[in-house]
Design a protein around this motif. Structure first.
Motif, PDB file in Angstrom:
ATOM      1  N   ALA A 146       0.821  -1.209   0.000  1.00 54.35           N
ATOM      2  CA  ALA A 146       0.000   0.000   0.000  1.00 54.35           C
ATOM      3  C   ALA A 146       0.857   1.262   0.000  1.00 54.35           C
ATOM      4  O   ALA A 146       0.459   2.285  -0.563  1.00 54.35           O
ATOM      5  N   ASP A 147       2.038   1.221   0.605  1.00 52.69           N
ATOM      6  CA  ASP A 147       2.925   2.384   0.684  1.00 52.69           C
ATOM      7  C   ASP A 147       3.893   2.484  -0.498  1.00 52.69           C
ATOM      8  O   ASP A 147       4.771   3.337  -0.492  1.00 52.69           O
ATOM      9  N   ARG A 148       3.729   1.625  -1.492  1.00 54.94           N
ATOM     10  CA  ARG A 148       4.638   1.610  -2.639  1.00 54.94           C
ATOM     11  C   ARG A 148       4.550   2.912  -3.414  1.00 54.94           C
ATOM     12  O   ARG A 148       3.450   3.399  -3.706  1.00 54.94           O
ATOM     13  N   PRO A 149       5.657   3.509  -3.796  1.00 52.48           N
ATOM     14  CA  PRO A 149       5.618   4.763  -4.565  1.00 52.48           C
ATOM     15  C   PRO A 149       4.981   4.566  -5.931  1.00 52.48           C
ATOM     16  O   PRO A 149       5.075   3.485  -6.528  1.00 52.48           O
ATOM     17  N   PRO A 150       4.349   5.620  -6.464  1.00 51.26           N
ATOM     18  CA  PRO A 150       3.656   5.488  -7.755  1.00 51.26           C
ATOM     19  C   PRO A 150       4.593   5.158  -8.921  1.00 51.26           C
ATOM     20  O   PRO A 150       4.181   4.488  -9.860  1.00 51.26           O
ATOM     21  N   HIS A 151       5.829   5.591  -8.868  1.00 52.22           N
ATOM     22  CA  HIS A 151       6.732   5.336  -9.990  1.00 52.22           C
ATOM     23  C   HIS A 151       7.216   3.885 -10.060  1.00 52.22           C
ATOM     24  O   HIS A 151       7.898   3.494 -10.984  1.00 52.22           O
ATOM     25  N   TRP A 152       6.850   3.071  -9.069  1.00 46.64           N
ATOM     26  CA  TRP A 152       7.211   1.653  -9.120  1.00 46.64           C
ATOM     27  C   TRP A 152       6.249   0.870 -10.000  1.00 46.64           C
ATOM     28  O   TRP A 152       6.468  -0.295 -10.285  1.00 46.64           O
ATOM     29  N   GLY A 153       5.147   1.484 -10.400  1.00 48.58           N
ATOM     30  CA  GLY A 153       4.206   0.902 -11.342  1.00 48.58           C
ATOM     31  C   GLY A 153       3.303  -0.066 -10.789  1.00 48.58           C
ATOM     32  O   GLY A 153       2.847  -0.941 -10.537  1.00 48.58           O
TER      33      GLY A 153
END
Length: 51
Positions: free
Chosen positions: A44-51
């Motif tokens: 859930a906390d994954r950055p948006p640029h990780w896709g």
């Protein structure tokens, strides 16, 4: 008059917990975390640029 201190009987209570083995700040609740699954929290906390 009481005798010297070496003659006093001292009873130890082995089941008495004076200090805990783990303090509150070592637990996840002490850091503001909940008991939920850490994998779900990381996803859930994954950055948006990780896709």
């Amino acid at each position: 008059m009481p005798g010297p201190d070496d003659d006093r009987r001292v009873d130890f209570l082995d089941d008495l917990e004076i200090l805990p083995d783990i303090t509150g700040d070592e637990r996840s609740e002490g850091w503001g975390d909940s008991d939920e699954d850490s994998t779900a929290r990381l996803i859930a906390d994954r950055p948006p640029h990780w896709g």
